[in-house]
Write a protein that holds these residues in place. Structure first.
Motif, PDB file in Angstrom:
ATOM      1  N   TYR A  36       0.884  -1.232   0.038  1.00 53.07           N
ATOM      2  CA  TYR A  36       0.053   0.022  -0.050  1.00 53.07           C
ATOM      3  C   TYR A  36       0.711   1.330   0.117  1.00 53.07           C
ATOM      4  O   TYR A  36       2.115   1.227   0.676  1.00 53.07           O
ATOM      5  CB  TYR A  36      -0.937   0.081   1.330  1.00 53.07           C
ATOM      6  CG  TYR A  36      -1.723  -1.166   1.439  1.00 53.07           C
ATOM      7  CD1 TYR A  36      -2.839  -1.361   0.560  1.00 53.07           C
ATOM      8  CD2 TYR A  36      -1.439  -2.014   2.551  1.00 53.07           C
ATOM      9  CE1 TYR A  36      -3.713  -2.386   0.808  1.00 53.07           C
ATOM     10  CE2 TYR A  36      -2.210  -3.182   2.627  1.00 53.07           C
ATOM     11  CZ  TYR A  36      -3.466  -3.424   1.904  1.00 53.07           C
ATOM     12  OH  TYR A  36      -4.240  -4.429   2.137  1.00 53.07           O
ATOM     13  N   GLN A  37       0.240   2.355  -0.458  1.00 48.60           N
ATOM     14  CA  GLN A  37       1.212   3.441  -0.361  1.00 48.60           C
ATOM     15  C   GLN A  37      -0.019   4.847  -0.546  1.00 48.60           C
ATOM     16  O   GLN A  37      -1.033   4.709  -1.026  1.00 48.60           O
ATOM     17  CB  GLN A  37       2.105   3.522  -1.558  1.00 48.60           C
ATOM     18  CG  GLN A  37       1.722   3.530  -2.847  1.00 48.60           C
ATOM     19  CD  GLN A  37       2.706   3.675  -3.999  1.00 48.60           C
ATOM     20  OE1 GLN A  37       3.801   3.396  -3.802  1.00 48.60           O
ATOM     21  NE2 GLN A  37       2.223   4.052  -5.355  1.00 48.60           N
ATOM     22  N   TRP A  38       0.487   5.896   0.268  1.00 42.45           N
ATOM     23  CA  TRP A  38      -0.269   7.013   0.336  1.00 42.45           C
ATOM     24  C   TRP A  38       0.266   8.180   0.045  1.00 42.45           C
ATOM     25  O   TRP A  38       1.410   8.528   0.500  1.00 42.45           O
ATOM     26  CB  TRP A  38      -0.975   7.206   1.745  1.00 42.45           C
ATOM     27  CG  TRP A  38      -1.877   6.018   1.963  1.00 42.45           C
ATOM     28  CD1 TRP A  38      -3.436   6.233   2.199  1.00 42.45           C
ATOM     29  CD2 TRP A  38      -1.713   5.001   2.812  1.00 42.45           C
ATOM     30  NE1 TRP A  38      -3.887   5.011   2.740  1.00 42.45           N
ATOM     31  CE2 TRP A  38      -3.032   4.106   2.949  1.00 42.45           C
ATOM     32  CE3 TRP A  38      -0.592   4.071   3.175  1.00 42.45           C
ATOM     33  CZ2 TRP A  38      -2.893   2.828   3.548  1.00 42.45           C
ATOM     34  CZ3 TRP A  38      -0.552   2.981   3.737  1.00 42.45           C
ATOM     35  CH2 TRP A  38      -1.833   2.401   4.081  1.00 42.45           C
ATOM     36  N   LYS A  39      -0.352   9.262  -0.569  1.00 40.65           N
ATOM     37  CA  LYS A  39       0.332  10.395  -0.537  1.00 40.65           C
ATOM     38  C   LYS A  39      -0.205  11.252   0.718  1.00 40.65           C
ATOM     39  O   LYS A  39       0.552  11.893   1.368  1.00 40.65           O
ATOM     40  CB  LYS A  39      -0.199  11.398  -1.645  1.00 40.65           C
ATOM     41  CG  LYS A  39       0.280  10.917  -2.947  1.00 40.65           C
ATOM     42  CD  LYS A  39      -0.414  11.747  -4.180  1.00 40.65           C
ATOM     43  CE  LYS A  39       0.075  11.283  -5.370  1.00 40.65           C
ATOM     44  NZ  LYS A  39      -0.596  11.866  -6.700  1.00 40.65           N
ATOM     45  N   GLN A  40      -1.363  10.868   1.129  1.00 38.48           N
ATOM     46  CA  GLN A  40      -1.962  11.288   2.353  1.00 38.48           C
ATOM     47  C   GLN A  40      -2.889  10.396   2.899  1.00 38.48           C
ATOM     48  O   GLN A  40      -3.601   9.989   1.859  1.00 38.48           O
ATOM     49  CB  GLN A  40      -2.526  12.754   2.345  1.00 38.48           C
ATOM     50  CG  GLN A  40      -3.181  13.444   3.443  1.00 38.48           C
ATOM     51  CD  GLN A  40      -3.753  14.989   2.984  1.00 38.48           C
ATOM     52  OE1 GLN A  40      -4.990  14.838   2.422  1.00 38.48           O
ATOM     53  NE2 GLN A  40      -2.708  15.892   3.035  1.00 38.48           N
ATOM     54  N   ALA A  97      -7.509   8.874  -4.787  1.00 35.37           N
ATOM     55  CA  ALA A  97      -6.462   9.371  -5.362  1.00 35.37           C
ATOM     56  C   ALA A  97      -5.358   9.542  -4.518  1.00 35.37           C
ATOM     57  O   ALA A  97      -4.133   9.113  -5.220  1.00 35.37           O
ATOM     58  CB  ALA A  97      -6.667  10.904  -5.917  1.00 35.37           C
ATOM     59  N   ASN A  98      -5.441   9.740  -3.195  1.00 36.45           N
ATOM     60  CA  ASN A  98      -4.544   9.766  -2.227  1.00 36.45           C
ATOM     61  C   ASN A  98      -3.813   8.338  -1.991  1.00 36.45           C
ATOM     62  O   ASN A  98      -3.043   8.606  -1.016  1.00 36.45           O
ATOM     63  CB  ASN A  98      -4.611  10.595  -1.133  1.00 36.45           C
ATOM     64  CG  ASN A  98      -4.428  12.145  -1.589  1.00 36.45           C
ATOM     65  OD1 ASN A  98      -3.855  12.487  -2.375  1.00 36.45           O
ATOM     66  ND2 ASN A  98      -5.299  13.041  -0.893  1.00 36.45           N
ATOM     67  N   GLY A  99      -4.616   7.227  -1.988  1.00 41.30           N
ATOM     68  CA  GLY A  99      -4.195   5.994  -1.616  1.00 41.30           C
ATOM     69  C   GLY A  99      -5.479   5.072  -1.100  1.00 41.30           C
ATOM     70  O   GLY A  99      -6.556   5.832  -1.260  1.00 41.30           O
ATOM     71  N   PRO A 100      -5.289   4.071  -0.492  1.00 43.34           N
ATOM     72  CA  PRO A 100      -6.436   3.067  -0.221  1.00 43.34           C
ATOM     73  C   PRO A 100      -7.221   3.737   1.102  1.00 43.34           C
ATOM     74  O   PRO A 100      -6.472   4.612   1.829  1.00 43.34           O
ATOM     75  CB  PRO A 100      -5.562   1.719   0.128  1.00 43.34           C
ATOM     76  CG  PRO A 100      -4.306   2.280   0.435  1.00 43.34           C
ATOM     77  CD  PRO A 100      -4.021   3.471  -0.538  1.00 43.34           C
ATOM     78  N   GLU A 159       3.404  13.919  -3.404  1.00 44.16           N
ATOM     79  CA  GLU A 159       4.573  12.759  -3.557  1.00 44.16           C
ATOM     80  C   GLU A 159       4.126  11.547  -2.551  1.00 44.16           C
ATOM     81  O   GLU A 159       3.280  11.918  -1.825  1.00 44.16           O
ATOM     82  CB  GLU A 159       5.842  13.130  -2.779  1.00 44.16           C
ATOM     83  CG  GLU A 159       6.536  14.388  -3.626  1.00 44.16           C
ATOM     84  CD  GLU A 159       7.749  14.802  -2.971  1.00 44.16           C
ATOM     85  OE1 GLU A 159       8.530  15.647  -3.743  1.00 44.16           O
ATOM     86  OE2 GLU A 159       7.794  14.467  -1.733  1.00 44.16           O
ATOM     87  N   ILE A 160       4.400  10.411  -2.952  1.00 43.19           N
ATOM     88  CA  ILE A 160       4.241   9.197  -2.041  1.00 43.19           C
ATOM     89  C   ILE A 160       4.977   9.492  -0.802  1.00 43.19           C
ATOM     90  O   ILE A 160       6.134   9.628  -0.537  1.00 43.19           O
ATOM     91  CB  ILE A 160       4.610   8.037  -2.766  1.00 43.19           C
ATOM     92  CG1 ILE A 160       3.829   7.894  -4.209  1.00 43.19           C
ATOM     93  CG2 ILE A 160       4.108   6.825  -1.804  1.00 43.19           C
ATOM     94  CD1 ILE A 160       2.302   7.919  -3.926  1.00 43.19           C
ATOM     95  N   ASN A 161       4.188   9.604   0.300  1.00 47.49           N
ATOM     96  CA  ASN A 161       4.969   9.661   1.891  1.00 47.49           C
ATOM     97  C   ASN A 161       5.038   8.476   2.683  1.00 47.49           C
ATOM     98  O   ASN A 161       5.786   8.284   3.414  1.00 47.49           O
ATOM     99  CB  ASN A 161       4.304  10.731   2.339  1.00 47.49           C
ATOM    100  CG  ASN A 161       4.449  12.121   1.652  1.00 47.49           C
ATOM    101  OD1 ASN A 161       5.668  12.509   1.220  1.00 47.49           O
ATOM    102  ND2 ASN A 161       3.381  12.662   1.287  1.00 47.49           N
TER     103      ASN A 161
END
Length: 421
Positions: free
Chosen positions: A30-34, A100-103, A389-391
């Motif tokens: 998994y990855q998130w920008k926020q 858009a920002n992640g799961p 960005e992916i954070n």
């Protein structure tokens, strides 16, 4: 008689075997920008926005724990401690729905457990880290702290993952922590009567106090807790300034990461490059600590030094100890019985910027995997975090190749590895 030529042949064949084994790579799960918070209803979301309980930019994921159960399926839990307000819930599972920002996150066990924001101490105030045992139980450390305010006493919550209900609650008493000064963050559980023969009723939980520099030990049989302190639990001022991906920040955190081989407790402060150990038998004997939390000084020992500081750590069934160093960013494997052999495991450093949570997880096929969560804390501390960005990332890596044999690294003398590994 062993001839020189025969020895060279054996070494050559050994090298070939080592080099030809397929090495696993990190997989981004998994990855998130926020962080993306899901809510039971749109009305719940709007109310959280209106009263300031939802500020999407405020959430920082700290811990990760995968779990698989026949009826519930596979789930991944993460924690989002309330370092500040604006975090609607602090323990969640990751859903299959994506934005858009992640799961999208789903509050665990449900939203009503979280929405008191410190006003109801029977709910979850701020879950820091979790531990899942072979008994299908999840142990949650709730610090009781929002920001710098101790809203509730810290508590240990044990959830039955078969039913997603609370199995036990233990509120820590004032003799094992200091309000505001203490911050209980990391639980490590040792089950003494595991399944299939055991009933999961005899266990100890070890909890790191990161800011008041101590260790809390909980015993399920007596339903009580005590505290141990030692100089090795304190931060080292020489390692209080950290550099990750060319950004520096100061964080003088003490007792931080815990791991065990069921005989020793391994631990380190965040602000340190040293690893320490103490026998579990010493910690588990309450009489050692009654009246003197700084007793048994000679039982604590330094295991060795790493090349750099690291945050979370975990140990697999073969007593390999893993952590991710800060500068340079490296996933490393240590054997506590051969600490001179710090072995780098090939991994993309961009995926591992400040690994704050780490678990060794046995998957459905019985093989162990290393799960990690990274959050680029250096950017949070510097105020340079960008939601473009992916954070935040959850990554995993199978461990069977590491456990089968040593992995050569680009800058390591392989002949020395053959002798000392």
């Amino acid at each position: 008689m062993w001839t020189g030529g025969f020895i060279l042949l054996i070494l050559a064949l050994t090298l070939q075997v080592i080099v030809c084994v397929k090495q696993h790579n990190l997989e981004t799960v998994y990855q998130w920008k926020q962080l993306v918070y899901g809510f039971p209803t749109e009305q719940d979301r709007q109310e959280a926005l209106a009263n300031g309980n939802l500020v999407p930019a405020n959430g920082i994921p700290i811990d990760v724990a995968p779990h698989q159960q026949s009826q519930k399926g596979s789930r991944v839990f993460i924690t989002i401690p309330r370092f500040q307000t604006g975090i609607p819930y602090t323990l969640a599972t990751v859903s299959d729905s994506n934005e858009a920002n992640g799961p999208v996150l789903i509050p665990y066990p449900n939203y009503t457990w979280h929405n008191a924001n410190g006003e109801d101490c029977n709910k979850i105030t701020s879950a820091f880290r979790v531990a899942i045992t072979e008994c299908n139980q999840m142990f949650v450390i709730d610090s009781g702290v929002i920001g710098t305010t101790q809203n509730c006493p810290p508590q240990l919550l044990i959830f039955d993952l078969n039913t997603d209900t609370l199995a036990h609650r233990y509120r820590f008493e004032g003799n094992v922590y200091v309000p505001v000064a203490s911050l209980l963050i990391t639980p490590l559980v040792v089950v003494h009567d595991p399944p299939p023969k055991g009933r999961c009723q005899r266990l100890h939980v070890y909890i790191a106090d990161v800011t008041h520099h101590g260790l809390v030990i909980y015993d399920s049989e007596s339903n009580s807790a005590w505290r141990a302190e030692n100089k090795f639990m304190y931060p080292d001022p020489d390692y209080g300034t950290h550099t990750i991906a060319r950004e520096s920040f100061m964080l003088m955190d003490g007792m931080f990461a815990l791991a065990t081989d069921d005989r020793q407790l391994y631990f380190h402060p965040l602000a340190s490059n040293s690893e320490y150990a103490v026998p579990l038998s010493v910690l588990n004997n309450r009489t050692n600590w009654d009246g003197n939390m700084e007793a048994m000084q000679n039982e604590f020992r330094m295991v060795g030094k790493r090349s750099s500081e690291c945050a979370a750590e975990a140990m697999d069934s073969q007593r390999n100890l893993y952590c991710v160093t800060f500068n340079p960013i490296k996933l490393i494997r240590w054997n506590p019985y051969n600490v001179k052999n710090e072995i780098e495991v090939p991994a993309d450093p961009r995926l591992l910027e400040f690994v704050s949570g780490m678990k060794v997880y046995k998957n459905g096929s019985g093989k162990e995997e290393l799960w990690m969560i990274s959050n680029r804390y250096q950017k949070i501390a510097a105020g340079t975090l960008s939601d473009r960005e992916i954070n935040f990332r959850v990554v995993r890596r199978p461990l069977d190749d590491i456990q089968a044999q040593n992995i050569p690294t680009p800058n390591q003398d392989l002949s020395q590895r053959l002798i000392f590994s």
